[in-house]
Design an enzyme around this catalytic site. Structure first.
Site, PDB file in Angstrom:
ATOM      1  N   GLU A   1      -8.860  -7.011   2.528  1.00  0.00           N
ATOM      2  CA  GLU A   1      -8.585  -5.574   2.471  1.00  0.00           C
ATOM      3  C   GLU A   1      -9.888  -4.794   2.441  1.00  0.00           C
ATOM      4  O   GLU A   1     -10.920  -5.281   1.988  1.00  0.00           O
ATOM      5  CB  GLU A   1      -7.692  -5.284   1.250  1.00  0.00           C
TER       6      GLU A   1
ATOM      7  N   ASP B   1      -7.994   1.215  -3.959  1.00  0.00           N
ATOM      8  CA  ASP B   1      -8.028   2.542  -4.575  1.00  0.00           C
ATOM      9  C   ASP B   1      -7.111   2.476  -5.795  1.00  0.00           C
ATOM     10  O   ASP B   1      -7.511   1.956  -6.836  1.00  0.00           O
ATOM     11  CB  ASP B   1      -7.581   3.570  -3.531  1.00  0.00           C
TER      12      ASP B   1
ATOM     13  N   VAL C   1     -14.272   7.944   1.428  1.00  0.00           N
ATOM     14  CA  VAL C   1     -15.315   7.364   2.263  1.00  0.00           C
ATOM     15  C   VAL C   1     -14.758   6.970   3.632  1.00  0.00           C
ATOM     16  O   VAL C   1     -13.571   6.673   3.766  1.00  0.00           O
ATOM     17  CB  VAL C   1     -15.965   6.134   1.581  1.00  0.00           C
TER      18      VAL C   1
ATOM     19  N   ARG D   1     -13.641   5.112  12.109  1.00  0.00           N
ATOM     20  CA  ARG D   1     -13.596   3.683  11.778  1.00  0.00           C
ATOM     21  C   ARG D   1     -14.759   2.915  12.384  1.00  0.00           C
ATOM     22  O   ARG D   1     -15.172   1.878  11.878  1.00  0.00           O
ATOM     23  CB  ARG D   1     -12.292   3.060  12.303  1.00  0.00           C
TER      24      ARG D   1
HETATM   25  P1  IMP Z   1      -4.247   2.199  -2.603  1.00  0.00           P
HETATM   26  O1  IMP Z   1      -2.865   1.678  -2.373  1.00  0.00           O
HETATM   27  O2  IMP Z   1      -4.285   3.491  -3.356  1.00  0.00           O
HETATM   28  O3  IMP Z   1      -5.161   1.151  -3.223  1.00  0.00           O
HETATM   29  O4  IMP Z   1      -4.808   2.593  -1.171  1.00  0.00           O
HETATM   30  C1  IMP Z   1      -5.403   1.647  -0.395  1.00  0.00           C
HETATM   31  C2  IMP Z   1      -5.534   2.062   1.053  1.00  0.00           C
HETATM   32  O5  IMP Z   1      -5.775   3.462   1.205  1.00  0.00           O
HETATM   33  C3  IMP Z   1      -6.745   1.371   1.636  1.00  0.00           C
HETATM   34  O6  IMP Z   1      -6.390   0.153   2.235  1.00  0.00           O
HETATM   35  C4  IMP Z   1      -7.270   2.364   2.636  1.00  0.00           C
HETATM   36  O7  IMP Z   1      -6.696   2.129   3.897  1.00  0.00           O
HETATM   37  C5  IMP Z   1      -6.839   3.708   2.113  1.00  0.00           C
HETATM   38  N1  IMP Z   1      -7.958   4.359   1.396  1.00  0.00           N
HETATM   39  C6  IMP Z   1      -8.156   4.432   0.066  1.00  0.00           C
HETATM   40  N2  IMP Z   1      -9.284   5.093  -0.219  1.00  0.00           N
HETATM   41  C7  IMP Z   1      -9.819   5.440   0.973  1.00  0.00           C
HETATM   42  C8  IMP Z   1     -11.018   6.143   1.346  1.00  0.00           C
HETATM   43  O8  IMP Z   1     -11.842   6.587   0.531  1.00  0.00           O
HETATM   44  N3  IMP Z   1     -11.243   6.301   2.679  1.00  0.00           N
HETATM   45  C9  IMP Z   1     -10.371   5.841   3.626  1.00  0.00           C
HETATM   46  N4  IMP Z   1      -9.244   5.167   3.321  1.00  0.00           N
HETATM   47  C10 IMP Z   1      -8.972   4.981   2.005  1.00  0.00           C
HETATM   48 MG    MG Z   2      -5.908  -0.050   4.515  1.00  0.00          MG
END
Ligand code: IMP
Ligand code: MG
Length: 179
Positions: free
Chosen positions: A99, A103, A153, A165
């Site tokens: 991954e 976040d 980011v 990307r």
């Molecule tokens: P989570 O479920 O909140 O952990 O989100 C995870 C997904 O959100 C990651 O796999 C990323 O694709 C996207 N994501 C989270 N933070 C960022 C960021 O700062 N920039 C771009 N994509 C992000």
């Molecule tokens: Mg992702």
């Protein structure tokens, strides 16, 4: 530098060092074994391709899953859906989820639960970056590239509205781009 980028957080060289170190650990842990690396599309793509090319001591297979949590906004919704599943059964197989960034961890907590129910021989997680949110997450990455400040980011596979990307570095965007 791309005109929309405010600041570079990790240069291409810094990224290379991180991926070298992660691959060395994975090579050691899975030496001589077959490992199914599962990339979570799309963000993990660039990182995963860099990572697997360094897995010289492992019999690597790859597959992908698509999950959605973000839509096009810069805020995590907490709502996760599996949109594309693996193309094979993983019972008895060593699986490594790859991954881009952890976040909230909602996406991966859900996905790893689903995959664990399929009884792989092992299920581990390699994450390029973890956001410094100051929270305890339900899941921990066995292989972690680094900690990133709690900012949005882009680059090295990570997007904003599907853009950026391809940037070979990781950076933050200028405020006017997303406000
Ligand atoms: P989570 O479920 O909140 O952990 O989100 C995870 C997904 O959100 C990651 O796999 C990323 O694709 C996207 N994501 C989270 N933070 C960022 C960021 O700062 N920039 C771009 N994509 C992000
Ligand atoms: Mg992702």
């Amino acid at each position: 530098m791309h005109p929309d980028v405010e600041k570079i957080l990790l240069s291409k060289e810094a990224i290379d060092e991180i991926v070298d170190r992660m691959a060395a650990q994975i090579n050691e842990d899975y030496a001589g074994k077959t490992l199914l690396c599962v990339g979570i599309l799309k963000g993990s793509c660039v990182f995963m391709m860099d990572l697997i090319r360094r897995l010289t001591d492992v019999d690597v297979e790859i597959d992908f899953m698509v999950a959605s949590s973000y839509g096009s906004s810069a805020q995590s919704s907490g709502d996760v859906k599996i949109k594309k599943d693996l193309s094979r059964d993983i019972e008895g197989i060593d699986v490594l989820i790859v991954e881009d960034i952890l976040d909230t961890g909602n996406t991966l907590t859900k996905l790893m639960g689903v995959l664990r129910d399929r009884k792989p021989a092992s299920l581990e997680l390699a994450v390029f970056l973890e956001k410094d949110l100051g929270i305890e997450r339900a899941i921990k990455a066995k292989y972690l590239g680094g900690i990133c400040p709690d900012e949005f980011v882009v680059g090295y596979g990570l997007d904003y509205n599907e853009k950026y990307r391809q940037l070979p570095y990781l950076g933050t965007l200028k405020r006017e781009i997303y406000s």
